[in-house]
Scaffold this motif. Structure first.
Motif, mmCIF file in Angstrom:
data_model
loop_
_atom_site.group_PDB
_atom_site.id
_atom_site.type_symbol
_atom_site.label_atom_id
_atom_site.label_comp_id
_atom_site.label_asym_id
_atom_site.label_seq_id
_atom_site.Cartn_x
_atom_site.Cartn_y
_atom_site.Cartn_z
ATOM 1 N N ASP A 31 52.420 46.099 40.241
ATOM 2 C CA ASP A 31 51.342 47.070 40.040
ATOM 3 C C ASP A 31 49.993 46.458 40.419
ATOM 4 O O ASP A 31 49.112 47.134 40.956
ATOM 5 C CB ASP A 31 51.291 47.531 38.579
ATOM 6 C CG ASP A 31 52.467 48.427 38.210
ATOM 7 O OD1 ASP A 31 53.314 48.695 39.089
ATOM 8 O OD2 ASP A 31 52.536 48.843 37.034
ATOM 9 N N CYS A 32 49.840 45.156 40.117
ATOM 10 C CA CYS A 32 48.601 44.453 40.487
ATOM 11 C C CYS A 32 48.465 44.390 42.010
ATOM 12 O O CYS A 32 47.375 44.594 42.551
ATOM 13 C CB CYS A 32 48.579 43.046 39.891
ATOM 14 S SG CYS A 32 48.477 43.027 38.095
ATOM 15 N N PRO A 71 53.305 42.476 37.959
ATOM 16 C CA PRO A 71 52.561 41.949 39.123
ATOM 17 C C PRO A 71 52.633 42.873 40.343
ATOM 18 O O PRO A 71 51.695 42.902 41.150
ATOM 19 C CB PRO A 71 53.249 40.608 39.398
ATOM 20 C CG PRO A 71 53.771 40.192 38.070
ATOM 21 C CD PRO A 71 54.195 41.463 37.379
ATOM 22 N N THR A 84 48.241 36.395 36.559
ATOM 23 C CA THR A 84 48.315 37.764 37.082
ATOM 24 C C THR A 84 49.110 38.659 36.130
ATOM 25 O O THR A 84 50.164 38.259 35.639
ATOM 26 C CB THR A 84 49.023 37.749 38.460
ATOM 27 O OG1 THR A 84 48.315 36.881 39.323
ATOM 28 C CG2 THR A 84 49.098 39.138 39.059
ATOM 29 N N GLY A 85 48.590 39.850 35.880
ATOM 30 C CA GLY A 85 49.281 40.789 35.002
ATOM 31 C C GLY A 85 48.836 40.723 33.559
ATOM 32 O O GLY A 85 49.257 41.534 32.736
ATOM 33 N N VAL A 143 44.199 40.643 38.203
ATOM 34 C CA VAL A 143 44.966 41.086 39.369
ATOM 35 C C VAL A 143 45.487 39.860 40.122
ATOM 36 O O VAL A 143 46.499 39.917 40.817
ATOM 37 C CB VAL A 143 44.083 41.977 40.274
ATOM 38 C CG1 VAL A 143 44.823 42.413 41.525
ATOM 39 C CG2 VAL A 143 43.595 43.193 39.497
ATOM 40 N N GLU A 144 44.773 38.739 39.943
ATOM 41 C CA GLU A 144 45.213 37.440 40.458
ATOM 42 C C GLU A 144 45.026 36.426 39.328
ATOM 43 O O GLU A 144 44.271 36.676 38.377
ATOM 44 C CB GLU A 144 44.375 37.020 41.673
ATOM 45 C CG GLU A 144 44.512 37.976 42.846
ATOM 46 C CD GLU A 144 43.642 37.584 44.040
ATOM 47 O OE1 GLU A 144 44.111 37.766 45.161
ATOM 48 O OE2 GLU A 144 42.510 37.121 43.842
ATOM 49 N N ARG A 181 45.489 45.941 44.227
ATOM 50 C CA ARG A 181 44.748 45.090 45.168
ATOM 51 C C ARG A 181 44.704 45.753 46.552
ATOM 52 O O ARG A 181 43.654 45.805 47.201
ATOM 53 C CB ARG A 181 45.447 43.724 45.244
ATOM 54 C CG ARG A 181 44.714 42.675 46.017
ATOM 55 C CD ARG A 181 45.546 41.372 46.007
ATOM 56 N NE ARG A 181 44.770 40.238 46.455
ATOM 57 C CZ ARG A 181 44.542 39.953 47.724
ATOM 58 N NH1 ARG A 181 45.014 40.729 48.686
ATOM 59 N NH2 ARG A 181 43.814 38.884 48.048
ATOM 60 N N TYR A 222 40.415 43.680 37.503
ATOM 61 C CA TYR A 222 40.116 45.106 37.350
ATOM 62 C C TYR A 222 39.713 45.346 35.909
ATOM 63 O O TYR A 222 40.384 44.865 34.988
ATOM 64 C CB TYR A 222 41.349 45.943 37.699
ATOM 65 C CG TYR A 222 41.174 47.423 37.464
ATOM 66 C CD1 TYR A 222 40.148 48.124 38.087
ATOM 67 C CD2 TYR A 222 42.034 48.132 36.617
ATOM 68 C CE1 TYR A 222 39.977 49.480 37.877
ATOM 69 C CE2 TYR A 222 41.872 49.495 36.409
ATOM 70 C CZ TYR A 222 40.842 50.157 37.038
ATOM 71 O OH TYR A 222 40.669 51.507 36.828
ATOM 72 N N PHE A 231 41.846 43.241 33.454
ATOM 73 C CA PHE A 231 43.179 42.908 33.990
ATOM 74 C C PHE A 231 43.051 41.823 35.056
ATOM 75 O O PHE A 231 42.255 41.962 36.001
ATOM 76 C CB PHE A 231 43.822 44.132 34.649
ATOM 77 C CG PHE A 231 44.135 45.255 33.702
ATOM 78 C CD1 PHE A 231 45.353 45.310 33.041
ATOM 79 C CD2 PHE A 231 43.204 46.268 33.473
ATOM 80 C CE1 PHE A 231 45.647 46.357 32.174
ATOM 81 C CE2 PHE A 231 43.493 47.312 32.610
ATOM 82 C CZ PHE A 231 44.714 47.357 31.959
ATOM 83 N N TYR A 279 36.354 47.013 40.089
ATOM 84 C CA TYR A 279 37.291 46.075 40.698
ATOM 85 C C TYR A 279 36.453 44.907 41.200
ATOM 86 O O TYR A 279 35.586 45.071 42.072
ATOM 87 C CB TYR A 279 38.072 46.733 41.836
ATOM 88 C CG TYR A 279 39.190 45.849 42.331
ATOM 89 C CD1 TYR A 279 40.487 45.995 41.837
ATOM 90 C CD2 TYR A 279 38.955 44.857 43.274
ATOM 91 C CE1 TYR A 279 41.512 45.163 42.270
ATOM 92 C CE2 TYR A 279 39.971 44.021 43.711
ATOM 93 C CZ TYR A 279 41.251 44.184 43.208
ATOM 94 O OH TYR A 279 42.271 43.360 43.640
#
Ligand code: FE2
Length: 291
Positions: A29-30, A27, A231-232, A172-173, A34, A257, A170, A138
């Protein structure tokens, strides 16, 4: 290349046409990705160019900005972002639909996120040992105004012969039904490609068009299942899999993403909309990047 996925995961991917991989990315990295996305938005001047992106209006919006975004980190606005006077209804960072389509080769944070060795390993596990990172997006799916992405197959927009496009989505949230998660049809990839999105010529001025290959409709949303993920999570998507996401009517954003890969050994027709400029060559997903 070391194996990342279990045989059960590989089998599930081939059976369903998609695979949910929880905890694929830290998370932290997310959060870093962001922040990098928001920094690109911050640097973008909305008064200079306004490019609205909706899939239902793809042809109309396939203008120079869209086609040139093959080699840029471009900001595409939500359809409802501007009022009748062309003024933003809310702040710029809450008005962007997505960034595209070359952040992975232009922004160091996106680059590190994308060219991680495990991702090349995952691509190899599902049949792409020579994956090329063709495009990055994104997607913001903004609170209240985040638009629907109509049911489609990714091979419509990025085509190789044979078809090898594979999506890496991916979270991201957290993505839920409320904020517009993905929906997909398990096994739905065992079907035909319905249409191709083509440029009419090498010049942007020639424009683009959809070429219908099979007029059988794609599944209705009622035939799809929600892919609610934390997330993740990484969701792998086969290029023929019909998928859809609804409007975000909630107060929470749903950032995601995506990286779309193709096999280096497949033929990439020159009519694909995405054509890189010579100064920004495409790279294999297993390319080394600076730490
Ligand atoms: Fe897609």
């Amino acid at each position: 290349m070391p194996r990342v996925l279990s045989q059960a995961q590989v089998d599930r991917y081939h059976a369903d046409g998609f695979l949910v991989i929880p905890d694929a990315v830290d998370p932290a990295d997310c959060a870093e990705l962001r922040a990098a996305a928001l920094a690109i938005v911050e640097d973008f001047n909305p008064t200079a160019k306004r490019t609205v992106f909706t899939t239902s209006e793809q042809e109309r919006t396939s203008n120079d900005e869209f086609l040139d975004s093959a080699s840029r980190s471009w900001c595409f606005f939500e359809a409802d972002a501007f009022d009748a006077d062309g003024t933003l209804r809310q702040s710029k960072e809450l008005s962007i639909n997505k960034l595209g389509h070359a952040m992975h080769d232009l922004d160091p944070t996106f680059e590190r996120f994308t060219y991680r060795p495990e991702l090349a390993g995952i691509a190899a596990d599902v049949g792409l040992p020579d994956a090329i990172a063709l495009q990055s997006m994104y997607i913001f799916k903004q609170p209240h105004i985040g638009g629907e992405v109509g049911c489609h197959q990714d091979s419509t927009f990025l085509y190789t012969e044979p078809m090898t496009v594979t999506g890496m989505w991916f979270a991201v949230e957290d993505a839920t039904r409320e904020n517009g998660c993905l929906w997909a049809k398990p096994g739905g990839h065992r079907t035909t490609l319905r249409k191709q999105f083509r440029r009419r010529g090498p010049s942007n001025d020639a424009g683009t068009e959809f070429v219908v290959l099979d007029d059988e409709p794609l599944p209705a949303p009622a035939d799809l299942v929600p892919v609610e993920v934390a997330t993740g999570t990484l969701v792998l998507l086969h290029g023929l899999l019909p998928h859809w996401s609804d409007v975000n009517r909630s107060a929470r954003s749903r950032h995601a993403y995506t990286v779309h890969c193709v096999s280096a050994s497949a033929d990439y027709p020159a009519w694909n909309w995405l054509q890189r400029t010579a100064d920004l060559p495409l790279r294999r997903l297993d390319s080394p990047v600076a730490a």
